[in-house]
Structure formats: C-alpha cells, structure tokens
Motif scaffolding. Sequence first.
Motif, PDB file in Angstrom:
ATOM      1  N   GLU A  58      18.308  48.193  47.356  1.00  0.00           N
ATOM      2  CA  GLU A  58      19.012  49.272  46.676  1.00  0.00           C
ATOM      3  C   GLU A  58      19.482  50.336  47.658  1.00  0.00           C
ATOM      4  N   VAL A  64      24.206  49.664  36.352  1.00  0.00           N
ATOM      5  CA  VAL A  64      23.788  50.934  36.945  1.00  0.00           C
ATOM      6  C   VAL A  64      25.020  51.805  37.195  1.00  0.00           C
ATOM      7  N   SER A 100      18.479  55.565  39.959  1.00  0.00           N
ATOM      8  CA  SER A 100      19.617  55.010  39.239  1.00  0.00           C
ATOM      9  C   SER A 100      19.694  55.529  37.803  1.00  0.00           C
ATOM     10  N   SER A 154      24.065  56.410  40.942  1.00  0.00           N
ATOM     11  CA  SER A 154      22.886  55.995  41.702  1.00  0.00           C
ATOM     12  C   SER A 154      22.931  56.702  43.039  1.00  0.00           C
TER      13      SER A 154
END
Lengths: 398, 526
Positions: free
Chosen positions: A227, A240, A320, A337
């Motif tokens: 991520e 997201v 997120s 995010s």
Amino acid sequence: MKQTPFHPRTSELCELYNWSLWSNWLLVDMYAPDHTHEYFAVRTACAVFDISMIPKYHIHGPDALGLLNRIVTQDVSRCAVGRVLYTPWCDDEGKIIDDGLLAHLDEGSFRLTTGDPMLYWLEDNAVRLDVSIDDVTESLAGLALQGPFSRDLLKQLSGEEIEKLAYFDITKTKIAGIPVEVSRTGYTGDLGYEIWVQPQHAVQLWDMLFEAGEAYRLIPFGDFALEMTRIEAGLLLTDVDFNSSMKVVHEFQKSSPLELGLGWAVKLDKEFFVGQEALKQEKARGPAWATVGLEVDLNSLEAIFAEFDMPLYLPPEAWSEAVPIYSHGEQIGKATSGTWSPILKKSIAIARLKPQYAKPGTVVDMEVTIDAQRKQAKATVVKLPFYDPPRKKSMGSH
Amino acid sequence: MTKNYDAIIIGGGHNGLTAAAYLAKAGRKVIVLEQRHVLGGAAVTEEIFPGFKYTVYSYVISLLPPRIIRDLELPKHGLHLMPLEGAFTPMEDGNYIASYADEDDTIDEIRRHSRRDADIFPLYSNLMYDLARAVRPILTMVPPDLRRPGMDGLRTIRDLGKHVQTLGKEKFHWLTKIMTMSAHDFLREWFETDVLIATQASIGIVGTMLGPKSPGTAYVLLHYFLGELDGALSSWGWQRGGTGGVSEAIASAARSYGAEIRCNAPVVQVIVQNGQAVGVALENGDEIYGKTVVSACDPKVTFRKLVDEKDLPSELVQAIDNFKYRGSSGKVNLALDGLPDFPAMKDKALMRAMQEICPSTDYLEQAYDDAKYDDFSKRPFMGCIIPSTVDPSMAPPGKHVMSIFVQYACYDMPSHGDRDQQRDAFGNAVIDTLAEFAPNIKDLILHKQVLTPWDIEQELGITEGNISHGELMLDQLFFMRPTPGWAKYRTPIRNYYQCGSGTHPGGGITGTPGRLAAMEIIKDGK
C-alpha cells in the motif's frame, strides 16, 4: 476462504499470522512486526508479493482483439505481441468498472488481469464473436518481484536475456529451469517484474528465488508495505480510490477514468468501445473531478500537534478512509488514501478535487483529527506519481 | 581567481554544505572549498576495496532534523534513510540481550533477564522521552551569551525556563540529575540488570573520553536519545549506499540553489584586512575574495591555523588551546566473505541490528581505564553494523561490509611504537575481541581498514581525530561551545564565521551548526 499455491511458504514465513481476505483469498498484511522493513526491501533491495489471487482471463481466437477493443478504453491494436498494456474499462455511461493489465501473449492470444472477477462482463460483450474466454485465475500462480535488485536476481536465475526486457514487456522464459512468463510490471512504482507459473511449480519457484535471493536480501512483503509503495507510485486502488460502477448503487459513487487522471489510457478516437460516447461528451464539457497528489505541509501539521503540546506524530501505516479537503472553509473534494513516505520523508495522499483546485502548487486544507478534534493542515497539490525512480523504466542497473 | 562571493565556506563536510545550501537558498552567492577529492568530511562513503563501500569514518545517521530534510528537500536529492532495527549485545557467558524496533519485543527480551526491569522499562522510556522533549529546543536555538544576552538572549533564556517548568517537579529533578550524573549511576536508579545498564550506558560514552561511571555521561545519553523523538520522521538509521549519500544529497541541494562547490581546494589562510575577513588563500596560491568567510573546520583549525594569533583576543586563543578534542574512538571497516556467526545470536534478524560489544558495565569501565593512560582498550567497546544486510549495493552479491565504531583509542599511543605499529596493534585488539563473540570473523576478512584518531586527523584534518570536532561534555556544550562568548557562530574577526561541529549543538550528522550559522549570517545582513 482460499489459499494460494504459495501458501505453504507464505504461511511458514508469516510469523505474525497477520492476514486479510482479498476476494476471499488469504493475503498477508505483514510477515513480521514493523512492515517498514518490508517497505524498505522493495525500495532498496528486492522483495516478493504473492499475486496469485488476481483474477486472470485468457482471451483467444480470431475475434479476441475485437472483443478487447470493444471493452477497454485503450487501443489494443497498438499493443504488439510481447507487450503489456494498462487499461481501464467502463460501462455505457463512461463510468469505470475496473482496471487491469492486458498482456499480448501471442497472435490472437491475450491475458487480462483484473481487480474484480470479470468473466460475465467479458462474455456478455462477446456475443456473436468468435472468441474463447477462459478463467485461468486458479491455473496460474503469480509473484511480483520488485525492487532495485530484482533484475540482478532474475538475471542470475534466467540468464542475460532478462536485461533486454523493457518496461511493460512480457516474455516466456525459465527461472532455474521452471517455465514461467515474466513481465516487467508491478504495483510498486519501482524496477520490478511479475512472474507467472503453473501452480504445481509454485513452491519450487519460490524456493529457487529465495535460495538465490539471499545474496540480494530477498524477503517477502505483504499488503501494508504494498500500500505504501503503490501510493508513492500514484497508482489507484479499486474500492479505495474509486469504486466499480457495478458495485455501487448511487450515482455520485461512480467515477470516470477522466476524473481519475486516466485520460491518457482512454483512446476516444479508436473504433467503438463501451462508454465511448459518454466519455467523448464528458471530455467536451470537462470532467467534474480531477485526481491529484497532495503533500501535507508538515510544518503546519507540526504546529497543530504543538497546540496539544505533542511532537509531530505520523502513523507508519497507509490509510484508506476518505478525508475531506477544504479551501477557504468550503469542501472541494476528498483524499482517498495516503501514507507517510519514509523515502520521501513526506506525508502524501491521493485526492479527488474540483478541477479548479487541481493545478500543481495550489494550497488546500486537509482535515486531520487529533484526539477526535477536527483540525486543518495545509497541503499542496502535486502531480502524480510522488516517487518515480529512473530505474523503473531504464535498461541500466539500479 | 578574484571572483567575488557573498560567502566562502571552508570545508565541504555536511555542516559546511548545509550552511552553503541555506545561504544559497537565501539568494547568496556561495562557494564551498573542500581540501579532499571527495565531499562530506567525516560523512563520506569510499570504495577503498573494490566492490565494497565503506562508510569510512562515521557509521550511522542520527539526529538529522526533519526540518533540515524538509527545508533542503533532501529526499529529492538522494537522501534515502532506512531505520536501524534494534541492537544485539552478546554476553561473556553466552547469553545476550537485544532491543527491537517494536517496544513490546524489547520489553519481553528484558523480561528474560529481569521481570522488574521489564516492567519499569516503559516508565524509563517515557521519562527519557519527556526529558528529551524538554531539552530539544536547545538543539535548535542559537545559544545566548550569558554575559551579554541582549534582548534575543533574554527571550531565549526565558522561553527555555518556561519550557522546562512544564515538566513538573518530579521530572525536573530527574532533569537536574541527568545533567550531572554518570550514565551508570543514573541507570542504576532504574535497573538491576547489569548488561541492560551497559547497553544504555554505552550510549552515554560515545564520542567522549569518559567512562560510564564518569559524571556528565548521563547527559550524553539524553543527547543521543533526542534522535528517538522524531520516530518515523527521522530516527537512527543508515543511508542507502553509505553515509556519504547524506553529504551528497546536501551538496546536490546546495548546487540546485546555485552554490558552487570545489574539491581538491585546500585553504591555507583566511585573508584578514583591518580586522575583517575578506577572502581566503588556497594552497595552490589562488586567492578568492568574498564578503564573508565561514569555517566549517574544527575550532583549532578555525582559530589557530587559518588566522593569525594577532587578530584574536588572547583569552580566546587560550580558550581554544584548552578546548578538549581527545578523539577517543577509532574505526575499523571490514570487507567480509560472508556473515559473521555470533553463537549467542538466536534470532538471525539481529544481523540487521547493531551488534554491540559491551557485555557488562565493568567491561566498559575497564575499556576506559586503558584509555586514561594513552592507550587503546585491550578489549574495546564496539558498535558494529553490517549495512549490506539491508542494502545490497554496499557489497558484491553474497558479500558483506562491516562498519565498526571502536572506543577507546587515543591520539597518541606511544607504548606500541610508531604510528604504523600503533595502528596494527589497535586493529588486532579489535579483531581479537570481536572474535571472542563471533569466532569465525577472522576467516571472513577479505580486507581491513583500521583508523586511529591520528589517522583520522591525517586524512580529514580534524584535530586529534575527533569527528565531533571536540568532546561532547557539559563544559563544552551550548553557550560554551566552543567557548563562552563565541558560541553564536561569530568570531572576533568581522565577517569571519564558524559553522562546524565545534559549535552548538555539536557532533553527529545533524547539519544544525551549519543551519544555525547560516541563519545568523543572514540575520547580520551579510
């Protein structure tokens, strides 16, 4: 829930038992405490991520090209054999359904990887076309090998040829004798490869990679580290940063690729594709939103913390949950995010703003909460990606 | 060469470069003159042995303030800092103690030695955190001149007083204790596990010619604890490609703002006319003129080598002559054929941590005993890191580099013969001691570089080889660094400034002396 073919190895190494589910597949979040170590392996050495669970479709036959060009927004006829294409695809209203990679494996033979299962959409669009669509999700295991030393490691195992693989090329080769397909792609924004292998060879491939990989400090990395890297790379994540138009019920939850900064992957002038007309109209009137990067002004954030007599603190994990963005008190969009970037030493976020605020250098206000109290920190609009090392695309070494 | 500059900076170490970057960013026309072929001073990476990168003189990055990283946009210029994940200390009985990035792991490890110490450790951490927070503003302020504080100075003193008062009575008492006690005595009030005290106390002796039982070392412990405050923002760590990358990033930032940087340009003298610095003379005979001259060198070089005694007040000359350098540490860099095997190391992830040779408090104090009488420690305190465990670019595939900070070693160690013999004997003591804890080390060594304080002086020109430009002792810190009355980066010679680690807040790769000096120069309208 399902286990990938690498499960015997990933489960052994996941000391923390820290898993989540991704389309009902078990996915490692982090292997050991402190995922930043995994993050730094991606940016400094090399690391692997199990991508076996990604839905994959083998599309072949005389009309394969025609089908794909009807579905996706990119022009598939310009994707030569041995090349990979990033592409979104939309519904009739030009709202994004999903995005993925399309690999041109052979004349009339493609593989599409998607975020969500997509078989019915492919089949519905294939009416009266001479094309076969096979769901190969479970018959191909995959590993993303990412990081500045990924090429050195692959070269050692599969030979000098790998050096010639350009960014977004794909080739058939062998790794320590195991037949694989290797593409120079990834979701980290770094030099890296994705390797596809028959499930029965998966564990053996893993072992071979790790045996040779020790010299290059190879470790596995999980979703927490992924991520952070994908946000640095400015890559969007389905569910997201945007929602699939098929999975939401309200119009405002849908997005178009033009709103998501994916206009470069929408070829409006090609032959008919789903959503073309709506996207043409949208382009003419201008998209309602723009997707940008935000860099939080840490001096302003530090001042907010100082109000609480606290030193600046930034959590080491990516987040997120959408956060409101303001300008002069009025909400102008949301950050979808973000993460602390240990390499850039910046707090960064991907955001969707009204287009008049999207110019790089524009200063906006981002909501932060400290002890459940709402505050606003300054943030500056920047172009995506945040992090783009030359090695990602270059043919040289690290 | 008579081009006119706003600022001529002598020395391309990280502080000189930081000052250059800030001055250039403020629109000044700046030149940096470095005597060596490579920038960075003590913060350099060099490939002494082919394929292996040595961070020759320094070893870890700490204390580099987030503010400087942000102001100079250092990540854009190649800064790539990675956290150093804990420490591993083998003991003489085959046991060990370790610390980890995760505090719960650290506490559980302490619990193996003492349940009481494990329970109290979080309280100790909290106290240190609060105390570090209390003294941190000192590190980013220009020290007041207590004799003539002026409005700015009075304001500084008042703010500092107010700030410290927020600590509360109990913590204020701890603050006075930590400012005056020895690290050993301070830690004894908290812990019963000797090896735990040893690992903590070892932080308090780094860069000093003091032992863990010498008063003043508790403060040094706190000084280094400041690096912990910034957590993910900064923290202890290593730079991809070696610490030289930090200097290169700062140099790149300085250049991007328009600074000119020249290597192989040793300055022999500051040109002073009518009590005012007007330029510098280079070894090759060139003269360069500018409105200000800024020395990033240590105080002795700044005041006793680059300028004439007659241009300085005698009290300053005397104070500088009394300034204590006493380089107390050496450096050993090893190219290794594989990873050393520490039999005490149960968790191999600790290879990525710092391996510390400080098995007991007595061991540390005895190491200091040797150094009191112009010698190296027979069994020295060592901090070893193996950067190649996380950064494959440091060594060829499968090989490693080990960077060993060694304390104590003296500048003169006459009982061992000439300088070459001193170096050899010192290097042997290091390897022999390390081999007690990692027996296979000798078989792995492909190349060895040994540096005593004298060697460091020869290479870098830093007096007595102290890379902190003078000991970090209470009487040489804050408004007393380098000496009272001249701690505000200025000198008795007009337009001649100082910005090295011999000024506040001292050593470590902090860049702060360079930044604060640049801001004073700008404030003076230069």
